[in-house]
Design a protein around this motif. Structure first.
Motif, mmCIF file in Angstrom:
data_model
loop_
_atom_site.group_PDB
_atom_site.id
_atom_site.type_symbol
_atom_site.label_atom_id
_atom_site.label_comp_id
_atom_site.label_asym_id
_atom_site.label_seq_id
_atom_site.Cartn_x
_atom_site.Cartn_y
_atom_site.Cartn_z
ATOM 1 N N GLU A 170 -17.141 -3.446 10.224
ATOM 2 C CA GLU A 170 -17.293 -2.508 11.335
ATOM 3 C C GLU A 170 -16.277 -2.801 12.432
ATOM 4 O OE1 GLU A 170 -21.178 -0.893 12.925
ATOM 5 O OE2 GLU A 170 -20.662 -2.333 14.491
ATOM 6 N N HIS A 171 -15.560 -1.748 12.821
ATOM 7 C CA HIS A 171 -14.594 -1.832 13.912
ATOM 8 C C HIS A 171 -15.081 -0.904 15.020
ATOM 9 C CE1 HIS A 171 -11.774 -3.758 11.139
ATOM 10 N NE2 HIS A 171 -12.029 -2.781 10.295
ATOM 11 N N PHE A 228 -14.014 0.773 18.679
ATOM 12 C CA PHE A 228 -12.895 1.056 19.575
ATOM 13 C C PHE A 228 -13.390 1.832 20.781
ATOM 14 C CE2 PHE A 228 -11.167 1.082 15.249
ATOM 15 C CZ PHE A 228 -10.169 0.143 15.349
ATOM 16 N N ARG A 274 -7.896 -3.614 11.361
ATOM 17 C CA ARG A 274 -8.202 -3.036 12.674
ATOM 18 C C ARG A 274 -6.942 -2.480 13.340
ATOM 19 N NH1 ARG A 274 -11.997 -3.165 16.502
ATOM 20 N NH2 ARG A 274 -11.319 -3.122 18.660
#
Length: 65
Positions: free
Chosen positions: A2-3, A5, A49
Motif C-alpha cells: 500500500e502506497h 500519497f 513508490r
C-alpha cells in the motif's frame, strides 16, 4: 503493498480519472482509491513508490509523501 500519497490539484472527476490512468500505466493491476476532497490517494500496487509518484506528477499534480 500500500502506497499513500497526498496529491494536490485534483478538482473534478476528470482529475481523478487522470490520476487513475497514470497509475494504471505504471501498474495495470493496481487498485486505486481517491478522496478528492482531502487529496488522499491510496494505491495497492507492487510497483515502486517513486514510479507511481512520478506518473502522477507527469499528469500535472503535486505529490507529497
Amino acid at each position: 503493498m500500500e502506497h499513500v500519497f497526498q496529491v494536490s490539484g485534483m478538482t473534478c472527476g476528470h482529475c481523478e480519472r487522470a490520476v487513475q490512468n497514470a497509475i494504471a500505466e505504471v501498474d495495470a493491476q493496481a487498485q486505486t482509491s481517491i478522496d478528492r476532497a482531502s487529496g488522499k490517494v491510496v494505491v495497492q500496487s507492487s510497483a515502486p513508490r517513486e514510479a507511481l509518484a512520478q506518473a502522477i506528477q507527469e499528469e500535472g499534480y503535486s505529490v507529497a509523501a
